[in-house]
Motif scaffolding. Structure first.
Motif, PDB file in Angstrom:
ATOM      1  N   HIS A 164     107.111  75.278  -6.542  1.00  0.00           N
ATOM      2  CA  HIS A 164     107.816  75.349  -7.511  1.00  0.00           C
ATOM      3  C   HIS A 164     108.650  74.193  -7.548  1.00  0.00           C
ATOM      4  O   HIS A 164     108.354  73.802  -9.003  1.00  0.00           O
ATOM      5  CB  HIS A 164     108.068  76.244  -7.998  1.00  0.00           C
ATOM      6  N   ASP A 165     109.502  73.815  -7.083  1.00  0.00           N
ATOM      7  CA  ASP A 165     110.031  72.582  -6.964  1.00  0.00           C
ATOM      8  C   ASP A 165     111.329  72.696  -7.977  1.00  0.00           C
ATOM      9  O   ASP A 165     112.589  72.596  -7.913  1.00  0.00           O
ATOM     10  CB  ASP A 165     109.734  70.991  -7.419  1.00  0.00           C
ATOM     11  N   SER A 166     111.253  73.354  -9.440  1.00  0.00           N
ATOM     12  CA  SER A 166     111.856  73.163 -11.008  1.00  0.00           C
ATOM     13  C   SER A 166     111.732  74.280 -11.710  1.00  0.00           C
ATOM     14  O   SER A 166     110.399  74.419 -11.908  1.00  0.00           O
ATOM     15  CB  SER A 166     112.015  71.745 -11.392  1.00  0.00           C
ATOM     16  N   PRO A 215     107.455  77.515  -1.397  1.00  0.00           N
ATOM     17  CA  PRO A 215     107.948  77.272  -0.446  1.00  0.00           C
ATOM     18  C   PRO A 215     108.895  76.098  -0.305  1.00  0.00           C
ATOM     19  O   PRO A 215     109.316  75.170  -0.012  1.00  0.00           O
ATOM     20  CB  PRO A 215     107.033  76.413   0.490  1.00  0.00           C
ATOM     21  N   HIS A 216     109.482  75.795  -2.043  1.00  0.00           N
ATOM     22  CA  HIS A 216     109.807  74.385  -2.416  1.00  0.00           C
ATOM     23  C   HIS A 216     110.673  74.876  -3.356  1.00  0.00           C
ATOM     24  O   HIS A 216     110.113  74.264  -4.639  1.00  0.00           O
ATOM     25  CB  HIS A 216     109.037  73.556  -2.321  1.00  0.00           C
ATOM     26  N   VAL A 217     111.847  74.856  -3.668  1.00  0.00           N
ATOM     27  CA  VAL A 217     112.288  75.280  -5.207  1.00  0.00           C
ATOM     28  C   VAL A 217     114.064  74.015  -4.984  1.00  0.00           C
ATOM     29  O   VAL A 217     114.219  74.683  -4.208  1.00  0.00           O
ATOM     30  CB  VAL A 217     112.496  76.296  -5.445  1.00  0.00           C
ATOM     31  N   HIS A 218     115.014  73.838  -6.266  1.00  0.00           N
ATOM     32  CA  HIS A 218     116.198  73.754  -6.047  1.00  0.00           C
ATOM     33  C   HIS A 218     117.288  74.798  -6.727  1.00  0.00           C
ATOM     34  O   HIS A 218     117.296  74.097  -8.063  1.00  0.00           O
ATOM     35  CB  HIS A 218     115.660  72.376  -6.595  1.00  0.00           C
ATOM     36  N   LEU A 219     117.535  75.682  -6.380  1.00  0.00           N
ATOM     37  CA  LEU A 219     117.589  77.010  -6.804  1.00  0.00           C
ATOM     38  C   LEU A 219     119.335  76.229  -7.104  1.00  0.00           C
ATOM     39  O   LEU A 219     119.982  77.081  -8.076  1.00  0.00           O
ATOM     40  CB  LEU A 219     117.970  78.130  -5.698  1.00  0.00           C
ATOM     41  N   ILE A 249     111.348  68.316   5.218  1.00  0.00           N
ATOM     42  CA  ILE A 249     111.394  66.700   4.608  1.00  0.00           C
ATOM     43  C   ILE A 249     110.993  66.297   3.224  1.00  0.00           C
ATOM     44  O   ILE A 249     110.034  66.097   3.525  1.00  0.00           O
ATOM     45  CB  ILE A 249     111.988  65.883   5.271  1.00  0.00           C
ATOM     46  N   HIS A 250     112.386  65.713   1.591  1.00  0.00           N
ATOM     47  CA  HIS A 250     111.960  65.260   1.094  1.00  0.00           C
ATOM     48  C   HIS A 250     111.425  63.781   1.427  1.00  0.00           C
ATOM     49  O   HIS A 250     111.872  62.988   1.701  1.00  0.00           O
ATOM     50  CB  HIS A 250     112.686  65.069  -0.186  1.00  0.00           C
ATOM     51  N   CYS A 251     109.776  63.689   1.118  1.00  0.00           N
ATOM     52  CA  CYS A 251     109.595  62.566   2.303  1.00  0.00           C
ATOM     53  C   CYS A 251     108.299  61.683   1.284  1.00  0.00           C
ATOM     54  O   CYS A 251     107.639  62.649   0.617  1.00  0.00           O
ATOM     55  CB  CYS A 251     108.273  62.784   3.417  1.00  0.00           C
ATOM     56  N   SER A 276     107.465  67.407   2.781  1.00  0.00           N
ATOM     57  CA  SER A 276     107.507  67.999   1.106  1.00  0.00           C
ATOM     58  C   SER A 276     107.920  66.930   0.589  1.00  0.00           C
ATOM     59  O   SER A 276     108.373  65.711   0.117  1.00  0.00           O
ATOM     60  CB  SER A 276     108.587  68.917   0.873  1.00  0.00           C
ATOM     61  N   HIS A 277     106.356  66.996  -1.269  1.00  0.00           N
ATOM     62  CA  HIS A 277     105.820  66.032  -1.729  1.00  0.00           C
ATOM     63  C   HIS A 277     105.219  65.101  -1.252  1.00  0.00           C
ATOM     64  O   HIS A 277     104.028  64.402  -1.859  1.00  0.00           O
ATOM     65  CB  HIS A 277     107.452  65.219  -2.515  1.00  0.00           C
ATOM     66  N   THR A 278     105.755  63.996  -0.384  1.00  0.00           N
ATOM     67  CA  THR A 278     104.738  62.902   0.135  1.00  0.00           C
ATOM     68  C   THR A 278     103.311  62.748  -0.904  1.00  0.00           C
ATOM     69  O   THR A 278     102.475  62.057  -0.789  1.00  0.00           O
ATOM     70  CB  THR A 278     104.040  63.409   1.274  1.00  0.00           C
TER      71      THR A 278
HETATM   72 FE   FE2 Z   1     112.344  68.647  -4.684  1.00  0.00          FE
END
Ligand code: FE2
Length: 435
Positions: free
Chosen positions: A314-316, A62-66, A215-217, A247-249
């Motif tokens: 996974h994010d990165s 649900p979260h990566v920066h391709l 939102i990156h929050c 996301s993140h929090t």
């Molecule tokens: Fe991120």
């Protein structure tokens, strides 16, 4: 039948099962006929013997920066390992990237995801470049791979929405170009007030374009960073329950316990979807602590205990923020087991939920997801008997099936060890249920 997967172990079901596939969908689930006395076996053009291994719905990231994958070392390495150096390096790399390079890097990462059994991905895309080539590259990729992988794209204002004049407008242009989800980054705005505006603007755009929000929050150790409460307020006020992801929090880790207790109640009321990103946040957060050094992740166990949906991202993958990664959601779950204190026997299956069904729910894909009659024939045959072995071994995906087609197959390494004069095969596998 087009395909039958025989002798599959399914989560939450006793015994072994045959999965029958027709026209891209699961047509039937039948108990495997190990004694030959039950009804005659169905036959199919394509038969796979799962051999008693776990067959799971595909993993979901649900979260990566391709648009940033594989950039660590392109010109510079992140030598300090800090968030600030990561942001600085991304800021310079993105100025020289071409649309084709972004596309090819992202395609390579998606290929890795498929090999590791992930068929649904939500990627953020940086919308702060005037050219918006990142958006063009990823929307093209999403369309090119849609027969195999479902990709959602979040318009993500990496450098803030109100820190410079064009960013708010670029966000809106990105949505018009086909982004599916509205992002934000309130803790990166110059003031707390601008952070609140950042969240409100994202919700306004989401309503205007009928999008989800992610939102990156509060991705900071600062216990005063409390924008997730603004997200929850906007969600409740606009009736967007279930359509909003925070996301993140990571700041929540450092909140006062009484405040966190109140907040989690509000997040539950907002049916907020929470994503924790163990790879990046285990190394980037709380770098100013000295010792003792706090962990940098959200309160996953407390959130889940009070009914809030929590997923693992996974994010990165080898990007300016994080030098490792192989697009493996099982590896992310393995790390979070340690880092989030999820090693209890009953917690480990929850980790598996956090990389499968919980994330499908965050992506609003739950209705067409899972192993059940009438669902799309999307699944993974793991080289593991159960979720304990899968997470412990970060198992290979023997077969990855999409719509009844095999889209990836693996042949795990064969190891033969000679010890005390006898050669034997070593697989590292245990029995069922972690025994
Ligand atoms: Fe991120």
């Amino acid at each position: 039948m087009d395909m039958i997967v025989r002798n599959a172990r399914l989560r939450g079901a006793e015994g072994l099962w045959d999965i029958e596939v027709e026209a891209g969908k699961i047509a039937a689930l039948a108990e495997s006929q190990t004694d030959g006395r039950k009804r005659p076996k169905a036959e199919a053009a394509n038969e796979i013997d799962a051999g008693g291994n776990l067959v799971s719905p595909p993993f979901v990231d649900p979260h990566v920066h391709l648009d940033a994958v594989f950039l660590d070392g392109r010109n510079t390495y992140n030598r300090s390992g800090t968030l600030l150096e990561g942001i600085k390096n991304w800021g310079t790399e993105k100025l020289t990237l071409t649309e084709e390079e972004i596309y090819q890097n992202a395609l390579r990462a998606v290929r890795w995801y498929v090999a590791n059994g992930t068929l649904k991905i939500r990627t953020h895309v940086d919308t702060t470049l005037e050219s918006l080539i990142n958006v063009r590259a990823l929307t093209k990729l999403r369309d090119d791979v849609k027969d195999t992988v479902d990709i959602q794209i979040v318009a993500f204002p990496q450098d803030g929405i109100f820190t410079a004049e064009p960013f708010a407008e670029l966000m809106e242009r990105s949505l018009k170009m086909g982004c599916d989800v509205v992002g934000g980054i309130p803790h990166n705005e110059l003031t707390r007030e601008d952070g609140v505006k950042d969240v409100e603007y994202a919700f306004e755009l989401a309503e205007k374009y009928g999008c989800l929000v992610d939102i990156h929050c509060d991705e900071t150790g600062d216990a005063q960073s409390r924008f997730v409460e603004t997200m929850a307020r906007e969600t409740i006020r606009r009736g967007m329950q279930g359509r909003v992801t925070a996301s993140h929090t990571t700041a929540m880790h450092n909140y006062d316990n009484d405040y966190a207790f109140k907040l989690i109640g509000i997040l539950a009321r907002a049916d907020m979807q929470m994503v924790t990103n163990p790879f990046d946040n285990s190394v980037l957060q709380n770098r100013n602590d000295g010792y003792p050094r706090r962990r940098g992740h959200t309160r996953a166990d407390e959130l889940l205990a009070r009914g809030v949906n929590v997923c693992i991202g996974h994010d990165s993958i080898m990007d300016p923020w994080y030098p490792m990664g192989k697009a493996s959601m099982l590896a992310a779950a393995n790390l979070f087991m340690h880092y989030g204190h999820f090693s209890g026997h009953d917690q480990i299956p929850v980790l598996f939920d956090m990389i499968t069904g919980n994330s499908a729910r965050a992506l609003r894909a739950q209705d067409s997801y899972g192993i059940g009659v009438g669902k799309p024939a999307d699944f993974v045959v793991l080289d593991a008997k159960d979720e304990y072995d899968a997470i412990r071994l970060e198992s290979e995906c023997l077969f990855v099936v999409r719509g009844g087609r095999v889209v990836s197959r693996a042949e795990p390494a064969v190891r033969r060890v000679t010890l005390a004069g006898r050669e034997s095969a070593v697989t590292f596998k245990s029995g069922v249920n972690g025994r």
